[in-house]
Enzyme design. Structure first.
Site, PDB file in Angstrom:
ATOM      1  N   CYS A  98       1.095  -1.207  -0.123  1.00 42.54           N
ATOM      2  CA  CYS A  98      -0.126  -0.003   0.084  1.00 42.54           C
ATOM      3  C   CYS A  98       0.832   1.234   0.131  1.00 42.54           C
ATOM      4  CB  CYS A  98      -1.039  -0.148   1.146  1.00 42.54           C
ATOM      5  SG  CYS A  98      -2.356   1.270   0.918  1.00 42.54           S
ATOM      6  N   HIS A 116      -3.711  -5.245   1.412  1.00 40.10           N
ATOM      7  CA  HIS A 116      -3.249  -5.791   2.608  1.00 40.10           C
ATOM      8  C   HIS A 116      -3.725  -7.139   2.757  1.00 40.10           C
ATOM      9  CE1 HIS A 116      -2.117  -1.877   4.406  1.00 40.10           C
ATOM     10  NE2 HIS A 116      -3.274  -1.084   3.618  1.00 40.10           N
TER      11      HIS A 116
END
Length: 587
Positions: free
Chosen positions: A356, A449
């Site tokens: 991310c 994630h």
């Protein structure tokens, strides 16, 4: 204390589905990080195993570790874990207000799973009047659909500077008529002072909702603690519902990076000769560091969160994790000269992964007019990607496969404002006809994630790391999902084996007795035998009136010896408990 006309919850027969109980409970604590999240999860798992339809709730959570529901809502990671403990799908109404700090003085306000506003600390207090109806409606809806809702407080209920606008602790309890228990962490020390002081700082109407205490993280001989518990019950008129033992590693998903100081993952011994050493860069605003929990369940994998350039350079796998402030943390990274460490790793072909915000840092440039408002800045230029921030946040639960890793299935979740454009390299994942992530040599990046919770991908990725580092390492065969379930079952066992279950069930369904004493925040001294006497029939504490200040006590007086002004306002002795009360959704 819970006898009299307050009926006991009856256990159903084996032919029935489970316990007969309906109501709600607020689990508050003397401090942050005393174990509220763990106790809520434990109660949820215990009740779920008993056939009760139960749900967790936290009105307001402040956390950078968050989760995305199947409905595309962002909630606190702990509430997602508590929902798993309750064996229900997490949803936005379980955590209607989520605060995600973007700096020391500003936070993003997530309302029912979607970004709603940016606020300063004072500005957020002014928003609470608008937020409270949303909180109450969310709780009411859960109470209509579930038999029991277990609510978690935030911080301490005794934050007197915040009480007027409180929507997460006693403000919520008062508005929704929630019976409340207070947890104290004895491992910190001063548990009795913390419990007594917390109760004493509450107003009389707030105190009336507090039905008991729980001691958490106890080590040692319970018989030594017992006199203190009894005296606290005498001082406050409240029972201790249980003493939970300290159990190493029996935590829940942590929400604050400060918890990294206390996290200790004992590495499992390797199945082959070598360990894989993983260094996760401890960014100032690191988020979703639960991404690496699954790595710690693999035999022979040692995970460390670190700021050390030497540890990062020499690790077998270096990870740039997610962050709430990509640009600010990239600036911090450069100030520590860690950018040159990551560049050197890429030059010599050492495995490096960005997730991310960390993935965005690995790219060539970042254009951010949303989070940092810094405009365009240069990235580390280790992957041929660029990131453009947009106002609408992506909240998704993608799944796909990894072409470069034996086409293993992988799933995850996305929480980001940045749109990442790949201009070269190879995609890391393929999903729904599109590409995700990027890899060049031994440098990898993804916006997803939770990828290491996919067992097949995790093991294949680690085998690649071991191969690149010439390590003799072998993966395990245990399922991470199964390991998490076992952990939640341990939390359920913790409650079932150490809590006065029938007393807790009575509190949930009927609330605390109506005649609980009010603590006036004044000292009261007791001799070894007090005017509080336990009924041999019901176990109820009967309250007698102590002598007033200045009253002499004869040598044969076995009542309270009061050395100060009256510290407790006591009702007349007797069993004047409230009539059976069913809590309604609207309080």
């Amino acid at each position: 204390m819970y006898g009299g006309r307050c009926p006991r919850v009856a256990l159903r027969t084996d032919a029935d589905k489970g316990l007969a109980v309906k109501g709600a409970l607020l689990v508050a604590g003397t401090h942050s990080d005393v174990g509220k999240s763990v106790v809520v999860a434990g109660i949820c798992r215990w009740l779920a195993r008993e056939g009760v339809k139960v749900a967790p709730f936290k009105a307001q959570n402040m956390a950078l570790n968050s989760f995305v529901t199947r409905g595309g809502a962002e909630i606190g990671r702990a509430q997602a874990a508590q929902a798993a403990a309750a064996r229900v799908d997490p949803e936005a109404k379980m955590n209607p207000v989520l605060l995600k700090p973007s700096g020391e003085r500003e936070t993003q306000v997530i309302l029912r799973g979607k970004p709603w506003a940016m606020a300063s600390a004072r500005g957020y207090q002014e928003m609470k009047e608008k937020l409270f109806p949303v909180v109450l409606e969310s709780l009411q809806d859960l109470r209509r659909r579930f038999e029991v809702v277990v609510c978690e407080g935030a911080g301490s209920p005794a934050e007197i500077n915040l009480r007027a606008q409180d929507l997460a602790n006693m403000g919520l309890a008062r508005a929704a008529a929630l019976p409340t228990i207070i947890i104290g962490d004895i491992d910190r020390g001063g548990v009795f002072a913390s419990l007594y002081g917390t109760l004493a700082l509450l107003g009389a109407e707030d105190q009336a909702l507090v039905g008991g205490f729980i001691v958490n993280k106890f080590r040692g001989d319970i018989t030594i603690l017992a006199p203190g518990l009894e005296q606290m019950s005498q001082l406050t008129g409240r029972l201790f519902l249980g003493t939970l033992p300290y159990v190493r590693g029996l935590g829940l998903d942590e929400e604050d990076s400060l918890a990294l100081d206390a996290i200790s993952h004992d590495s499992l011994p390797p199945l082959a000769q070598d360990f894989i050493k993983v260094a996760v860069v401890r960014l100032p605003r690191i988020s979703n560091f639960n991404d690496f929990d699954a790595l710690s369940y693999e035999p022979g994998v040692a995970v460390r969160f670190t700021e050390s350039s030497q540890e990062i350079l020499c690790s077998d796998l270096a990870v740039l994790p997610g962050t709430k402030t990509t640009v600010a943390d990239l600036t911090w990274l450069r100030s520590r000269k860690l950018d040159s460490v990551l560049t050197e790793r890429a030059r010599v072909g050492l495995p490096t992964l960005g997730i991310c915000g960390g993935y965005q840092m690995l790219g060539s440039r970042i254009r951010d007019s949303i989070e940092s408002e810094e405009g365009e800045i240069s990235g580390l230029n280790l992957l041929p990607v660029e990131t453009i921030f947009e106002e609408e946040k992506i909240l998704a639960r993608p799944d796909g496969y990894a072409p470069g890793f034996e086409n293993t299935r992988v799933s995850g979740y996305e929480i980001r404002h940045g749109r990442v454009l790949r201009h070269g390299g190879e995609p890391l994942f393929a999903a729904n006809g599109s590409d995700e992530g990027c890899q060049v040599g031994a440098t990898f990046g993804t916006s997803w994630h939770g990828i290491f919770e996919s067992d097949g991908f995790r093991r294949t990725f680690l085998r690649r790391v071991a191969r690149d580092r010439a390590l003799h390492w072998s993966p395990g065969d245990a399922s991470f999902a199964a390991a998490r379930e076992a952990q939640l079952d341990k939390l359920g066992d913790l409650i079932a084996e150490n809590i006065k279950r029938e007393t807790l069930l009575n509190l949930i369904e009927y609330g605390p007795p109506a005649d609980l004493p009010v603590i006036n925040n004044q000292l009261l001294a007791l001799n070894s035998r007090s005017s509080y006497q336990r009924s041999s029939v019901s176990g109820q504490l009967k309250v007698g009136d102590p002598p007033h200040a200045g009253t002499s006590a004869s040598s044969n007086d076995e009542s309270v010896l009061d050395l100060s002004p009256p510290g407790v306002t006591l009702p007349p002795s007797g069993n004047n408990h409230r009539e059976t009360q069913k809590l309604t959704a609207d309080g």
